[in-house]
Design a protein around this motif. Structure first.
Motif, PDB file in Angstrom:
ATOM      1  N   TYR A 292       0.850  -1.203   0.000  1.00  0.00           N
ATOM      2  CA  TYR A 292       0.000   0.000   0.000  1.00  0.00           C
ATOM      3  C   TYR A 292       0.876   1.240   0.000  1.00  0.00           C
ATOM      4  CZ  TYR A 292      -3.305  -3.575   1.256  1.00  0.00           C
ATOM      5  OH  TYR A 292      -4.069  -4.704   1.233  1.00  0.00           O
ATOM      6  N   CYS A 293       0.372   2.250  -0.702  1.00  0.00           N
ATOM      7  CA  CYS A 293       1.192   3.456  -0.839  1.00  0.00           C
ATOM      8  C   CYS A 293       0.415   4.702  -0.395  1.00  0.00           C
ATOM      9  CB  CYS A 293       1.607   3.574  -2.303  1.00  0.00           C
ATOM     10  SG  CYS A 293       2.424   5.118  -2.693  1.00  0.00           S
ATOM     11  N   GLY A 294       1.125   5.607   0.253  1.00  0.00           N
ATOM     12  CA  GLY A 294       0.568   6.919   0.607  1.00  0.00           C
ATOM     13  C   GLY A 294       1.413   7.993  -0.063  1.00  0.00           C
ATOM     14  N   ILE A 295       0.770   8.946  -0.705  1.00  0.00           N
ATOM     15  CA  ILE A 295       1.508  10.049  -1.335  1.00  0.00           C
ATOM     16  C   ILE A 295       0.983  11.362  -0.777  1.00  0.00           C
ATOM     17  CG2 ILE A 295       2.126  11.229  -3.492  1.00  0.00           C
ATOM     18  CD1 ILE A 295       1.792   8.586  -4.948  1.00  0.00           C
ATOM     19  N   ASP A 296       1.872  12.134  -0.194  1.00  0.00           N
ATOM     20  CA  ASP A 296       1.514  13.437   0.370  1.00  0.00           C
ATOM     21  C   ASP A 296       2.127  14.518  -0.534  1.00  0.00           C
ATOM     22  OD1 ASP A 296       1.200  15.746   1.840  1.00  0.00           O
ATOM     23  OD2 ASP A 296       2.223  15.007   3.646  1.00  0.00           O
ATOM     24  N   ALA A 297       1.274  15.069  -1.411  1.00  0.00           N
ATOM     25  CA  ALA A 297       1.758  16.084  -2.355  1.00  0.00           C
ATOM     26  C   ALA A 297       1.666  17.454  -1.679  1.00  0.00           C
ATOM     27  CB  ALA A 297       0.923  16.041  -3.624  1.00  0.00           C
ATOM     28  N   GLY A 298       2.718  17.825  -0.970  1.00  0.00           N
ATOM     29  CA  GLY A 298       2.733  19.081  -0.219  1.00  0.00           C
ATOM     30  C   GLY A 298       3.072  20.271  -1.099  1.00  0.00           C
ATOM     31  N   SER A 299       2.863  21.467  -0.571  1.00  0.00           N
ATOM     32  CA  SER A 299       3.139  22.670  -1.353  1.00  0.00           C
ATOM     33  C   SER A 299       4.638  22.816  -1.623  1.00  0.00           C
ATOM     34  CB  SER A 299       2.613  23.894  -0.621  1.00  0.00           C
ATOM     35  OG  SER A 299       3.180  23.935   0.668  1.00  0.00           O
ATOM     36  N   THR A 300       5.456  22.283  -0.737  1.00  0.00           N
ATOM     37  CA  THR A 300       6.906  22.373  -0.924  1.00  0.00           C
ATOM     38  C   THR A 300       7.499  21.034  -1.365  1.00  0.00           C
ATOM     39  OG1 THR A 300       6.945  23.998   0.853  1.00  0.00           O
ATOM     40  CG2 THR A 300       9.066  23.066   0.200  1.00  0.00           C
ATOM     41  N   ALA A 301       7.138  19.971  -0.643  1.00  0.00           N
ATOM     42  CA  ALA A 301       7.737  18.661  -0.915  1.00  0.00           C
ATOM     43  C   ALA A 301       6.675  17.591  -1.101  1.00  0.00           C
ATOM     44  CB  ALA A 301       8.669  18.281   0.234  1.00  0.00           C
ATOM     45  N   THR A 302       6.984  16.623  -1.965  1.00  0.00           N
ATOM     46  CA  THR A 302       6.111  15.469  -2.170  1.00  0.00           C
ATOM     47  C   THR A 302       6.736  14.282  -1.449  1.00  0.00           C
ATOM     48  OG1 THR A 302       5.272  16.289  -4.263  1.00  0.00           O
ATOM     49  CG2 THR A 302       5.155  13.900  -3.932  1.00  0.00           C
TER      50      THR A 302
ATOM     51  N   LYS B 147      -1.383  -2.447  -4.227  1.00  0.00           N
ATOM     52  CA  LYS B 147      -2.828  -2.710  -4.209  1.00  0.00           C
ATOM     53  C   LYS B 147      -3.658  -1.430  -4.155  1.00  0.00           C
ATOM     54  CE  LYS B 147      -5.815  -6.232  -3.097  1.00  0.00           C
ATOM     55  NZ  LYS B 147      -6.080  -7.454  -2.435  1.00  0.00           N
ATOM     56  N   LYS B 148      -3.222  -0.474  -3.347  1.00  0.00           N
ATOM     57  CA  LYS B 148      -4.019   0.746  -3.188  1.00  0.00           C
ATOM     58  C   LYS B 148      -3.104   1.944  -2.947  1.00  0.00           C
ATOM     59  CE  LYS B 148      -8.210   0.407  -3.538  1.00  0.00           C
ATOM     60  NZ  LYS B 148      -9.255  -0.583  -3.672  1.00  0.00           N
ATOM     61  N   ILE B 149      -3.490   3.062  -3.545  1.00  0.00           N
ATOM     62  CA  ILE B 149      -2.731   4.305  -3.344  1.00  0.00           C
ATOM     63  C   ILE B 149      -3.694   5.351  -2.794  1.00  0.00           C
ATOM     64  CG2 ILE B 149      -1.370   6.137  -4.448  1.00  0.00           C
ATOM     65  CD1 ILE B 149      -0.814   4.092  -6.751  1.00  0.00           C
ATOM     66  N   VAL B 150      -3.324   5.980  -1.682  1.00  0.00           N
ATOM     67  CA  VAL B 150      -4.117   7.083  -1.135  1.00  0.00           C
ATOM     68  C   VAL B 150      -3.274   8.349  -1.214  1.00  0.00           C
ATOM     69  CG1 VAL B 150      -5.017   8.058   1.033  1.00  0.00           C
ATOM     70  CG2 VAL B 150      -5.705   5.766   0.334  1.00  0.00           C
ATOM     71  N   SER B 151      -3.877   9.422  -1.716  1.00  0.00           N
ATOM     72  CA  SER B 151      -3.128  10.679  -1.789  1.00  0.00           C
ATOM     73  C   SER B 151      -3.665  11.677  -0.764  1.00  0.00           C
ATOM     74  CB  SER B 151      -3.206  11.275  -3.195  1.00  0.00           C
ATOM     75  OG  SER B 151      -4.520  11.698  -3.476  1.00  0.00           O
ATOM     76  N   THR B 152      -2.773  12.559  -0.337  1.00  0.00           N
ATOM     77  CA  THR B 152      -3.149  13.612   0.598  1.00  0.00           C
ATOM     78  C   THR B 152      -2.318  14.853   0.282  1.00  0.00           C
ATOM     79  OG1 THR B 152      -3.458  14.132   2.948  1.00  0.00           O
ATOM     80  CG2 THR B 152      -1.490  12.866   2.390  1.00  0.00           C
ATOM     81  N   GLY B 153      -2.527  15.892   1.059  1.00  0.00           N
ATOM     82  CA  GLY B 153      -1.728  17.113   0.866  1.00  0.00           C
ATOM     83  C   GLY B 153      -2.394  18.074  -0.102  1.00  0.00           C
ATOM     84  N   TYR B 154      -1.774  19.212  -0.192  1.00  0.00           N
ATOM     85  CA  TYR B 154      -2.212  20.329  -1.020  1.00  0.00           C
ATOM     86  C   TYR B 154      -2.561  19.920  -2.473  1.00  0.00           C
ATOM     87  CZ  TYR B 154      -1.105  24.890  -3.208  1.00  0.00           C
ATOM     88  OH  TYR B 154      -1.113  26.037  -3.916  1.00  0.00           O
ATOM     89  N   GLY B 155      -1.741  19.037  -3.057  1.00  0.00           N
ATOM     90  CA  GLY B 155      -1.939  18.647  -4.469  1.00  0.00           C
ATOM     91  C   GLY B 155      -2.620  17.302  -4.632  1.00  0.00           C
ATOM     92  N   ARG B 156      -3.314  16.834  -3.583  1.00  0.00           N
ATOM     93  CA  ARG B 156      -3.848  15.459  -3.607  1.00  0.00           C
ATOM     94  C   ARG B 156      -4.835  15.191  -4.747  1.00  0.00           C
ATOM     95  NH1 ARG B 156      -6.084  18.116   0.659  1.00  0.00           N
ATOM     96  NH2 ARG B 156      -8.344  18.217   0.837  1.00  0.00           N
ATOM     97  N   MET B 157      -5.558  16.231  -5.170  1.00  0.00           N
ATOM     98  CA  MET B 157      -6.556  16.049  -6.237  1.00  0.00           C
ATOM     99  C   MET B 157      -5.906  15.979  -7.616  1.00  0.00           C
ATOM    100  SD  MET B 157      -9.281  15.917  -4.610  1.00  0.00           S
ATOM    101  CE  MET B 157     -10.205  16.482  -3.205  1.00  0.00           C
TER     102      MET B 157
END
Ligand code: ADP
Length: 261
Positions: free
Chosen positions: A4-14, A58-68
């Motif tokens: 499982y993967c989590g991606i936090d697309a932040g305003s400064t760092a991903t 299996k699944k990727i969840v995104s979060t953070g400023y750029g999550r959409m």
């Protein structure tokens, strides 16, 4: 074994984190977000696969400023939910999370089950964010990491009364001209940013244990000022910057398969 993967697309760092179904952290990546959020997220994801040797996630969840802006993520969750999840997993005694990122800061209150009960955030001005330290480091002809080291060498703090970046910059210039010790000025700057962030926590009622998250918690000067102002030791994760991405990965795992379908 599933992954499982989590991606936090932040305003400064991903930030990206890969875990297995046993919640073991297999790999993490931090990249400068830049202009193309999706491309950076893809590079971070591919780096996880390369580092871990995992072929399928299996699944990727995104979060953070750029999550959409990551269309291939299966689901998105807010940073507040993900930081709460990650911090509670690492330190189950956590009741208050203090997040300091590149361009915003937040205080999040959670209950004994890790559920968010209240939060306060600052995303309107750079006071109390990494950006504040970055701007001021230029005036001091250094960088934020070096500032952290210099603050630890100071014997006292010079009080900085302005929390606004622009006013703080002129205040620092004037203190330098008055011949004040540079390291003590820097220690005072860390106290100013920490006080600003803690005022968010006071708004929602600061409760122990306190866990620090976000890239700015990697700064030794911030952690040191936090200890002094709080009067006790906060929990500092091994890598506070990836806590949101870790939370996202844990949500991907826990919501699978019943809720996400
Ligand atoms: P965002 O989610 O807004 O992109 P992050 O939580 O990724 O923010 O934090 C980014 C900030 O962390 C930057 O302002 C940067 O200065 C700071 N940072 C990153 N790594 C370090 C480090 N090793 N030491 C001190 N500060 C750091």
């Amino acid at each position: 074994m599933d992954f499982y993967c989590g991606i936090d697309a932040g305003s400064t760092a991903t930030k990206a984190v890969l875990i297995d179904s046993g919640k073991n952290l297999l790999a993490s990546e931090i990249l400068f977000t830049g202009y193309d959020v999706e491309k950076t997220a893809k590079s971070a994801f591919e780096s996880l696969l390369k580092k871990s040797g995992v072929k399928e996630v299996k699944k990727i969840v995104s979060t953070g400023y750029g999550r959409m802006r990551i269309p291939w993520a299966h689901k998105t969750f807010t940073e507040i939910t993900c930081h709460a999840k990650g911090a509670f997993y690492l330190f189950p005694g956590t009741r208050t999370i203090i997040y300091i990122g590149g361009q915003d800061s937040k205080a999040i209150k959670i209950d004994g089950k890790g559920k968010m009960v209240d939060f306060a955030m600052n995303d309107k001005c750079s006071a109390g964010t990494g950006r504040f330290l970055e701007n001021i480091s230029k005036v001091l002809e250094t960088d934020t990491i070096e500032m952290g080291k210099l603050a630890l060498e100071a014997k006292e703090s010079v009080r900085i009364s302005s929390t606004c970046t622009v006013f703080a910059e002129s205040e620092v210039i004037s203190l330098i001209h008055q011949g004040k010790d540079r390291n003590s000025i820097i220690r005072g700057l860390f106290e100013a940013i920490v006080s600003r962030v803690l005022s968010l926590a006071t708004r929602i009622g600061l409760e122990k244990e306190v866990t620090l998250t976000g890239g700015v918690a990697k700064n030794k000067g911030v952690v040191d000022a936090m200890k002094r102002i709080l009067g006790f030791e906060p929990n500092v994760p091994e890598d506070p910057q990836i806590v949101g991405a870790l939370g996202a990965a844990l949500i991907a795992l826990e919501e699978e398969p019943s809720k996400l379908g």
